[in-house]
Write an enzyme that holds these catalytic residues in place. Structure first.
Site, short mmCIF file in Angstrom:
data_model
loop_
_atom_site.label_atom_id
_atom_site.label_comp_id
_atom_site.label_asym_id
_atom_site.label_seq_id
_atom_site.Cartn_x
_atom_site.Cartn_y
_atom_site.Cartn_z
N LEU A 1 0.59 -1.20 -0.12
CA LEU A 1 0.09 -0.04 0.06
C LEU A 1 1.10 1.27 0.10
CD1 LEU A 1 -3.07 0.08 -0.03
CD2 LEU A 1 -2.93 0.82 2.41
N GLY A 2 1.67 1.34 -0.95
CA GLY A 2 2.55 2.64 -1.37
C GLY A 2 2.03 3.42 -1.95
N ARG A 3 2.39 4.33 -2.89
CA ARG A 3 1.92 5.46 -3.53
C ARG A 3 1.04 4.77 -4.81
NH1 ARG A 3 7.39 6.80 -3.37
NH2 ARG A 3 7.72 8.93 -2.52
N ILE A 4 1.49 3.84 -5.48
CA ILE A 4 0.55 2.96 -6.43
C ILE A 4 -0.41 2.32 -6.06
CG2 ILE A 4 0.76 1.54 -8.28
CD1 ILE A 4 3.56 2.57 -8.97
N ARG B 1 4.08 -5.12 5.03
CA ARG B 1 5.18 -5.64 5.95
C ARG B 1 4.47 -5.07 7.35
NH1 ARG B 1 10.86 -3.26 4.18
NH2 ARG B 1 9.48 -1.88 3.62
N SER B 2 3.73 -3.85 7.65
CA SER B 2 3.15 -3.43 8.64
C SER B 2 1.73 -2.64 8.38
CB SER B 2 4.16 -2.61 9.19
OG SER B 2 4.28 -1.43 8.60
N ILE C 1 0.98 -5.44 -11.77
CA ILE C 1 1.79 -4.05 -12.45
C ILE C 1 2.85 -3.66 -11.55
CG2 ILE C 1 -0.57 -3.04 -13.51
CD1 ILE C 1 0.35 -2.05 -9.97
N ARG D 1 6.56 -6.16 -10.69
CA ARG D 1 7.38 -6.62 -11.57
C ARG D 1 7.05 -8.08 -11.88
NH1 ARG D 1 8.86 -2.28 -12.51
NH2 ARG D 1 10.63 -1.23 -12.14
N ASP E 1 0.76 -7.10 -16.63
CA ASP E 1 1.60 -5.87 -17.37
C ASP E 1 3.19 -6.16 -17.52
OD1 ASP E 1 2.36 -3.38 -18.63
OD2 ASP E 1 2.87 -2.59 -16.87
N GLU F 1 11.04 -10.75 -19.50
CA GLU F 1 10.80 -9.96 -20.53
C GLU F 1 11.55 -9.80 -21.54
OE1 GLU F 1 9.60 -6.21 -18.72
OE2 GLU F 1 7.94 -7.28 -17.39
N HIS G 1 4.28 -4.48 -20.51
CA HIS G 1 5.05 -3.82 -19.47
C HIS G 1 4.95 -2.08 -19.93
CE1 HIS G 1 8.60 -3.47 -16.52
NE2 HIS G 1 7.56 -2.34 -16.33
#
Length: 316
Positions: A155-158, A178-179, A233, A235, A259, A264, A282
């Site tokens: 749950l980061g920016r993306i 992780r937390s 989306i 890696r 994606d 690749e 990608h």
């Protein structure tokens, strides 16, 4: 002042290359035959003080060791898995990436892939183009996206941008990281298998690290189940690709929107014939607007480094 020598390992965005050419001495590694590239690096090592990498090629330990004057690695990507960060810290080499500017495009694509898989948009398009609508009649019924429970790995920016978009479709949001994250009402799972078992669509949006390599394995895929959809989306190596192919083939997983891939541009050919799979090459950040903004950020970081000013997006 000595011009900054910049190593480009592979071809990149045309706008970025033109802006680098205007400002710096650019060394294009791919213009040398593969068997002579180490010789090329050694011959130009004294002039190369910067590397501009991306999600496909960056600065591994061997490259860093071969460049004694290397000062900065500016990544034309958010992901840093192609950069040996430990070696950079050891050498005092600065590292930057391009966060935020690509967040919206990648999150848009995640939602698009989920809808395309559930509503079979690519298959319906082929149905019309092939003349089957005329000859066979109406297309089969599919599954709605609205209201589906969305599970997000990371749950980061993306991840947050994906959650925001999914909420507009009335989708409950849950996540694994992780937390537990503060300042969010989304349901947190400390166990990924529990998250997969309790969502309809599982979106991979975390960084690729040693801990997240093959984070989506057979157990996770089986927990997601025959009605579940995986969207990657992040890696390619986040997902155990042979297990993914097997789960789709055997009907243990409902569908996938991908994606990114492990090797690749090689994609498992078995996926090509699967109607419940949507494949794109990608292109998460692949819009003119975002790629130009990413290029501007790379240039801005290099300029800040040369002028001894604070970096715009420092990682190391």
């Amino acid at each position: 002042m000595e011009s900054l020598g910049v190593l480009l390992p592979i071809p990149m965005n045309a706008y970025l290359e033109s802006e680098l050419d205007r400002r710096y001495k650019v060394f294009r590694l791919w213009e040398s035959p593969p068997e002579r590239r180490q010789d090329f690096i050694r011959a130009n090592a004294a002039a190369i003080r910067a590397v501009v990498g991306n999600s496909k090629a960056g600065a591994d330990a061997d490259t860093i060791d071969a460049l004694p004057r290397l000062e900065i690695v500016a990544c034309f990507s958010v992901g840093l898995d192609k950069v040996d960060l430990a070696k950079c810290r050891e050498r005092g080499i600065r590292v930057t990436n391009t966060p935020d500017v690509l967040t919206d495009d990648v999150a848009d694509l995640a939602i698009g892939l989920a809808i395309a898989v559930l509503r079979r948009l690519c298959q319906a398009d082929r149905f019309v183009r092939s003349g089957a609508w005329l000859s066979k009649g109406g297309y089969k019924l599919t599954t709605r996206f609205s209201g589906k429970t969305i599970g997000i790995i990371g749950l980061g920016r993306i991840g947050l941008a994906v959650a925001k978009r999914a909420e507009a479709f009335g989708c409950p949001i849950s996540y694994y990281s992780r937390s537990e994250k503060p300042n969010t009402n989304y349901k947190y799972y400390s166990n990924l298998i529990d998250l997969a078992a309790n969502c309809h669509v599982l979106v991979v949006a975390c960084p690729l690290t040693e801990e997240t390599y093959h984070i989506v394995n057979r157990e996770v895929l089986d927990a997601l189940g025959p009605k579940g959809v995986l969207v990657n989306i992040g890696r390619g190596p986040h997902v155990d690709e042979p297990e993914l192919v097997a789960a789709l083939r055997e009907g243990r997983l409902g569908g996938a929107g991908l994606d990114v891939f492990e090797q690749e541009p090689d994609v498992p050919e078995e996926l090509f014939g699967m109607e419940n799979v949507v494949l794109v090459p990608h292109v998460g950040s692949g819009t003119n607007e975002t790629r130009n903004a990413m290029a501007d950020l790379v240039i801005g970081n290099l300029e800040a480094h040369v002028m001894n000013k604070p970096l715009l997006t420092p990682v190391v």
